[in-house]
Write an enzyme that holds these catalytic residues in place. Structure first.
Site, PDB file in Angstrom:
ATOM      1  N   SER A  78       0.788  -1.229   0.000  1.00  0.00           N
ATOM      2  CA  SER A  78       0.000   0.000   0.000  1.00  0.00           C
ATOM      3  C   SER A  78       0.820   1.279   0.000  1.00  0.00           C
ATOM      4  O   SER A  78       0.303   2.337  -0.318  1.00  0.00           O
ATOM      5  CB  SER A  78      -0.943   0.008   1.200  1.00  0.00           C
ATOM      6  OG  SER A  78      -0.192  -0.051   2.401  1.00  0.00           O
ATOM      7  N   HIS A 124      -5.310  -4.086  -2.453  1.00  0.00           N
ATOM      8  CA  HIS A 124      -5.018  -3.029  -3.432  1.00  0.00           C
ATOM      9  C   HIS A 124      -4.907  -3.576  -4.857  1.00  0.00           C
ATOM     10  O   HIS A 124      -4.587  -2.834  -5.771  1.00  0.00           O
ATOM     11  CB  HIS A 124      -3.734  -2.303  -3.053  1.00  0.00           C
ATOM     12  CG  HIS A 124      -3.864  -1.489  -1.806  1.00  0.00           C
ATOM     13  ND1 HIS A 124      -4.356  -0.202  -1.804  1.00  0.00           N
ATOM     14  CD2 HIS A 124      -3.606  -1.798  -0.516  1.00  0.00           C
ATOM     15  CE1 HIS A 124      -4.372   0.254  -0.572  1.00  0.00           C
ATOM     16  NE2 HIS A 124      -3.922  -0.689   0.249  1.00  0.00           N
ATOM     17  N   LYS A 178     -11.982  -0.407  -1.597  1.00  0.00           N
ATOM     18  CA  LYS A 178     -11.133   0.281  -2.563  1.00  0.00           C
ATOM     19  C   LYS A 178     -11.758   0.198  -3.959  1.00  0.00           C
ATOM     20  O   LYS A 178     -12.572   1.035  -4.304  1.00  0.00           O
ATOM     21  CB  LYS A 178      -9.720  -0.277  -2.476  1.00  0.00           C
ATOM     22  CG  LYS A 178      -9.189  -0.114  -1.038  1.00  0.00           C
ATOM     23  CD  LYS A 178      -7.807  -0.581  -0.867  1.00  0.00           C
ATOM     24  CE  LYS A 178      -7.358  -0.642   0.586  1.00  0.00           C
ATOM     25  NZ  LYS A 178      -7.929   0.281   1.531  1.00  0.00           N
TER      26      LYS A 178
END
Lengths: 89, 407
Positions: B185, B213, B244
């Site tokens: 990240s 991610h 996300k």
């Protein structure tokens, strides 16, 4: 953790000092009472790099909960000795 | 002296940071207008640090599904699934996630943080060994402490160091679980999954990949880093988040492991927290549908990521190694990092200021995350602002050669 300045620990202490010097890039004076963070001025990343160098030197892995218990050089020597002799963490 | 006096050193550092007239950890938006724009202190900002990879937070279909489910089933479940039962949506989302990943089982958690907390602490316990990449997310570290397994860190992205540490464990009882992240990240670098999978096979360990991610970002189908590296068969557990690329909140774990469902009655971060509300489940289902059926979103995302990564590199900034949707700019020191961040904000660009020890090296980072929803014009505007602030602060290579070689 109990401190031990006995002669049988001397080689480990000298080896640890050598690893410190290698990581820090300058000579250090250490005793068993030396506080790794306070006296040697290592930040958290420095501590991790130092621990990994020690692990490589002795071919051991020091589990995270054991690292958390290590404050002084004496604590570290004890942890290294125990892990080398196969005493469960 | 109060009970919080033990945090005096944190307070000192935080106060020093706020002495610059900014508080990077307490930004207050007047409003958020779209996946890429918000209003801050009355000023319109480009949002370049919100992990909104596919830009689905304002998708009309996702919103409509959330509204419809909320109207029909209410705002919340008011409790956990073991106490208040599962709604149809929870089960549907679990089935859809399992299908999407081609796995037998899926389990939904109320946040991504709780997914790691729950899965790690349940899979391994006392007597087992948990092998963590040193740069792991806080949720992985916290999960490792909750379960009581012996935790061993290996050097970031180093399959050799991992192998060495597993070899040292040879002969000792207990399971081994390797935990890595698809995309890390902070710097946006990916795990070398092919090599890690080889270590896993050779040592008989289990492998868990956190695709927080990388879901919707990597792989031909958007399943993440394991798909992109063609090692899905070697991955025993995939953990991820809805917060996300799927634009809502929540976490999940998928696996083929037999007895997977026993986790539902032993995994405390699953059992003792309220389940996700119907509206969140509905928008997540719709966003997953978009992720699967609209590959152009991924193409736009990667195009924007490359444009930003290459543009920053061309300006002379030091960035992470790969053009992934997380692009981090390495700053020479904290003083410049904070001033730089503040000036970006004043110029209409919002991104994350990441300071050690949250960063992988001792260098502060300006962390950007790109969205499929950014227009080329917005990426170029961001680059222009970076160039302007960089030259004002004299931290481009033509002004000063300090930023190089930090990563």
């Amino acid at each position: 953790m109990a401190s031990n300045n006995g002669p049988e620990w001397k080689p480990v202490r000298e080896e640890i000092a050598a690893v410190f010097e290698q990581v820090l890039g300058h000579p250090v004076q250490i005793t068993d009472q030396t506080d790794i963070v306070e006296d040697l001025g290592l930040d958290s990343l420095g501590v991790m790099n130092f621990v990994m160098a020690i692990e490589d030197f002795y071919d051991i892995s020091i589990p995270l909960d054991r690292i958390a218990q290590v404050q002084t050089v004496g604590d570290l020597i004890q942890a290294v000795e125990q892990l080398r002799s196969g005493v469960p963490a | 002296m109060t009970i919080l006096a033990k945090y005096a050193s944190f307070k000192l550092a935080y106060d020093a940071l706020r002495g610059h007239g900014v508080d990077p950890f307490n930004v207050r938006f007047d409003s958020v207008l779209s996946p890429t724009e918000g209003i801050l202190n009355g000023r319109r900002m480009i949002l370049l640090g919100t992990n909104n990879y596919l830009g689905l937070t304002f998708d009309p279909d996702c919103i409509a599904k959330a509204v419809e489910a909320t109207t029909r089933q209410g705002t919340g479940t008011t409790g956990s699934r073991i106490a208040n039962g599962s709604y149809d949506g929870h089960l549907r989302l679990e089935r859809r996630l399992a299908e999407f990943y081609g796995r037998k089982h899926a389990m939904v958690f109320s946040t991504g943080y709780q997914a790691n907390l729950g899965v790690l602490s349940t899979l391994v316990g006392r007597g087992d060994h948990l092998m963590l990449d040193a740069d792991s997310h806080a949720s992985i570290y916290d999960g490792s402490r909750l379960g009581g397994a012996e935790v061993i860190r290996f050097r970031h992205n180093s399959p050799d160091d991992l192998y060495k540490r597993l070899r040292r464990l040879a002969g000792s009882p207990g399971e081994r679980l390797i935990v890595v992240e698809g995309i890390y990240s902070m710097l946006g670098d990916t795990a070398p999954l092919k090599e890690i999978a080889a270590v896993k096979r050779e040592t008989g360990a289990y492998l868990l990949v956190d695709e927080a991610h990388s879901l919707g970002v990597l792989g031909a189908k958007g399943r993440g880093a394991a798909e992109a590296a063609a090692v899905e068969e070697d991955v025993d557990f995939i953990v991820g988040t809805f917060s996300k690329s799927l634009g809502s909140v929540g976490g999940f774990c998928v696996s083929d492991t037999a007895d997977f469902d026993i986790m539902r009655v032993v995994c405390r971060p699953y059992m003792f927290t309220a389940s996700l509300p119907p509206g969140i489940i509905a928008s997540t289902l719709e966003a997953l549908h978009k992720l699967e059926t609209e590959p152009r979103l991924r193409a736009s995302l990667m195009r924007n990521a490359k444009r930003l990564h290459d543009g920053l590199g061309a300006l002379g900034f030091t960035t992470g190694p790969q053009a992934n949707p997380i692009v981090a700019v390495v700053m020479p020191d904290q003083e410049i990092a904070v001033t730089f961040w503040k000036m970006l904000l004043e110029s209409g660009l919002y991104l994350n200021l990441a300071l050690p020890p949250a960063t992988p090296s001792n260098a502060p980072l300006l962390r950007t995350s790109v969205s499929a929803a950014h227009t080329t014009k917005q990426i170029d505007a961001a680059l222009e602002i970076f160039a302007h602030v960089g030259s004002e602060l004299q931290c481009l290579p033509s002004d000063r050669r300090r930023a190089g070689g930090v990563v």
